[in-house]
Design an enzyme around this catalytic site. Structure first.
Site, PDB file in Angstrom:
ATOM      1  N   HIS A 176       0.829  -1.209   0.000  1.00  0.00           N
ATOM      2  CA  HIS A 176       0.000   0.000   0.000  1.00  0.00           C
ATOM      3  C   HIS A 176       0.860   1.253   0.000  1.00  0.00           C
ATOM      4  O   HIS A 176       2.059   1.214   0.280  1.00  0.00           O
ATOM      5  CB  HIS A 176      -0.911   0.026   1.231  1.00  0.00           C
ATOM      6  CG  HIS A 176      -0.164   0.165   2.526  1.00  0.00           C
ATOM      7  ND1 HIS A 176       0.561  -0.860   3.088  1.00  0.00           N
ATOM      8  CD2 HIS A 176      -0.019   1.231   3.353  1.00  0.00           C
ATOM      9  CE1 HIS A 176       1.115  -0.446   4.211  1.00  0.00           C
ATOM     10  NE2 HIS A 176       0.791   0.819   4.399  1.00  0.00           N
ATOM     11  N   ASP A 203       0.567   4.880   2.050  1.00  0.00           N
ATOM     12  CA  ASP A 203      -0.166   5.274   3.254  1.00  0.00           C
ATOM     13  C   ASP A 203      -1.292   6.269   2.974  1.00  0.00           C
ATOM     14  O   ASP A 203      -1.099   7.274   2.274  1.00  0.00           O
ATOM     15  CB  ASP A 203       0.786   5.877   4.291  1.00  0.00           C
ATOM     16  CG  ASP A 203       1.594   4.798   4.986  1.00  0.00           C
ATOM     17  OD1 ASP A 203       1.094   3.663   5.117  1.00  0.00           O
ATOM     18  OD2 ASP A 203       2.735   5.090   5.383  1.00  0.00           O
ATOM     19  N   HIS A 214       4.685   0.168   0.060  1.00  0.00           N
ATOM     20  CA  HIS A 214       5.489  -0.601   1.015  1.00  0.00           C
ATOM     21  C   HIS A 214       4.681  -1.738   1.620  1.00  0.00           C
ATOM     22  O   HIS A 214       3.446  -1.780   1.522  1.00  0.00           O
ATOM     23  CB  HIS A 214       6.084   0.297   2.100  1.00  0.00           C
ATOM     24  CG  HIS A 214       5.055   1.008   2.933  1.00  0.00           C
ATOM     25  ND1 HIS A 214       4.353   2.100   2.470  1.00  0.00           N
ATOM     26  CD2 HIS A 214       4.604   0.775   4.189  1.00  0.00           C
ATOM     27  CE1 HIS A 214       3.527   2.527   3.400  1.00  0.00           C
ATOM     28  NE2 HIS A 214       3.643   1.728   4.457  1.00  0.00           N
ATOM     29  N   ARG A 224       5.212   5.738  13.979  1.00  0.00           N
ATOM     30  CA  ARG A 224       5.009   6.263  12.629  1.00  0.00           C
ATOM     31  C   ARG A 224       4.355   7.638  12.657  1.00  0.00           C
ATOM     32  O   ARG A 224       3.377   7.844  13.373  1.00  0.00           O
ATOM     33  CB  ARG A 224       4.120   5.314  11.817  1.00  0.00           C
ATOM     34  CG  ARG A 224       4.102   5.656  10.326  1.00  0.00           C
ATOM     35  CD  ARG A 224       3.219   4.718   9.542  1.00  0.00           C
ATOM     36  NE  ARG A 224       1.898   5.300   9.351  1.00  0.00           N
ATOM     37  CZ  ARG A 224       0.891   4.667   8.750  1.00  0.00           C
ATOM     38  NH1 ARG A 224       1.056   3.439   8.282  1.00  0.00           N
ATOM     39  NH2 ARG A 224      -0.277   5.256   8.606  1.00  0.00           N
TER      40      ARG A 224
HETATM   41  C1  SIN Z   1       3.271   0.582   7.694  1.00  0.00           C
HETATM   42  O1  SIN Z   1       2.634   0.095   6.774  1.00  0.00           O
HETATM   43  O2  SIN Z   1       3.302   1.789   7.891  1.00  0.00           O
HETATM   44  C2  SIN Z   1       4.080  -0.310   8.612  1.00  0.00           C
HETATM   45  C3  SIN Z   1       5.236  -0.913   7.909  1.00  0.00           C
HETATM   46  C4  SIN Z   1       5.979  -1.858   8.802  1.00  0.00           C
HETATM   47  O3  SIN Z   1       5.474  -2.261   9.864  1.00  0.00           O
HETATM   48  O4  SIN Z   1       7.080  -2.262   8.429  1.00  0.00           O
END
Ligand code: SIN
Length: 321
Positions: free
Chosen positions: A142, A144, A297, A312
């Site tokens: 995805h 974000d 990612h 995050r």
């Molecule tokens: C996310 O999708 O922001 C998390 C990525 C992760 O946990 O590596």
């Protein structure tokens, strides 16, 4: 405009307008101080198709305008920046993130860091049987908050606690993915728009992770489906990128259901081919800052018995076009 360092940087690197609204005085840690001594940073490309390490920068110290411009430029050029060994507080992460624009508050308020609503805890840790964070945030590929009218410009993840094995994060370059498409497919998708919904995989994730809360009506109202172009133009570099993802894209609104499903299945596969990926193996205190307009990612997964916790922040971007 009363924001000297933004003026300087804007000439060098076209900062998004939100930068101009950031109040210098509100964030002493990681703020830009025009008089701050140069830390002597170097941007070194990773041994990967994209991504770079920013060496010599301590985000706990103020940045000067030139350093901020260099980081901004590197972010646009390399899409994923890695800052090693950053001993910074959540407030410093928030302050640095805010240099790039307003921050977005995740709909899962339950997993906000206490005292810092802009910080989402990404963690598989349970305390007293309760999850402390959104452990499966990255289970599907995805970009974000693509389900918002203004999806994220970029996100920053700061490692707090890492497992002895697993826990990597994968990134895939969506400019390169677009450029590698067959010409006929590029022509087909050029005018198309797709729906993005936070709910697309929600029930599937709840089935795997029953701790995921049912959303309240107020939360549902925050994440109404939106429509974005299948190919977006990066607002700062002008480069085209694929902008559909397995996690949040539900359908192409301009095609019949069966054609939409077939085109999306093809794009999902082409978007994340191995040669388009950088795999980040986390080191203690890493901060990783990626451009959601350029990459998708995925969290590669952490063994259940090992603890992983990251903080995050997500920066609001533009309406895609
Ligand atoms: C996310 O999708 O922001 C998390 C990525 C992760 O946990 O590596």
């Amino acid at each position: 405009m009363g924001c000297l360092e933004c003026e300087v940087v804007s000439h060098a690197a076209r900062l998004p307008p939100a930068c101009f609204m950031s109040a210098l005085a509100s964030s002493p840690p990681a703020a830009i101080d025009p008089a701050a001594p140069d830390q002597g940073i170097t941007v070194r490309p990773l041994d990967a198709p994209f991504g770079a390490e920013v060496i010599g920068l301590d985000l706990a110290r103020p940045l000067n305008a030139g350093e901020f411009a260099s980081i901004h430029r590197a972010h646009l050029d390399h899409h994923v920046l890695v800052f090693r060994d950053q001993r910074i507080t959540p407030a410093q992460q928030v302050a640095f993130s805010r240099r790039f624009g307003p921050l977005q508050i995740h709909v899962q308020k339950k997993f906000q860091l206490a005292g810092h609503p802009e910080v989402l805890i990404v963690s598989n840790i349970k305390e007293n049987g309760e999850p402390i964070g959104l452990g499966d945030a990255g289970h599907f590929w995805h970009s974000d908050l693509s389900y918002k009218d203004k999806p994220s410009l970029g996100s920053l993840l700061h490692a707090q606690e890492l497992p002895a094995e697993g826990g990597d994060t994968l990134f895939a370059d969506q400019h390169a993915a677009y450029e590698a498409l067959p010409e006929a497919l590029k022509t087909t998708i050029a005018p198309l728009r797709a729906e993005h919904s936070y709910l697309a995989k929600y029930e599937e994730l709840r089935a795997r992770s029953p701790w995921r809360p049912r959303l309240t009506q107020a939360q549902l109202d925050e994440v109404k489906p939106v429509v974005h172009p299948v190919v977006r133009t990066h607002p700062e570099t002008g480069r085209k990128a694929l902008f559909v993802s397995e996690h949040f894209t539900t359908r192409i609104v301009d095609l019949p259901e069966d054609e939409s499903a077939a085109v999306l299945a093809e794009l999902f596969a082409l978007a994340v081919k191995h040669e388009l990926q950088y795999r980040h193996a986390w080191q203690p205190h890493d901060m990783v800052f990626w451009d959601n307009r350029s990459v998708q990612h995925l969290a590669a997964g952490t063994p259940d018995h090992l603890r992983r916790k990251l903080y995050r922040t997500t920066i609001e971007g533009d309406v895609p076009y």
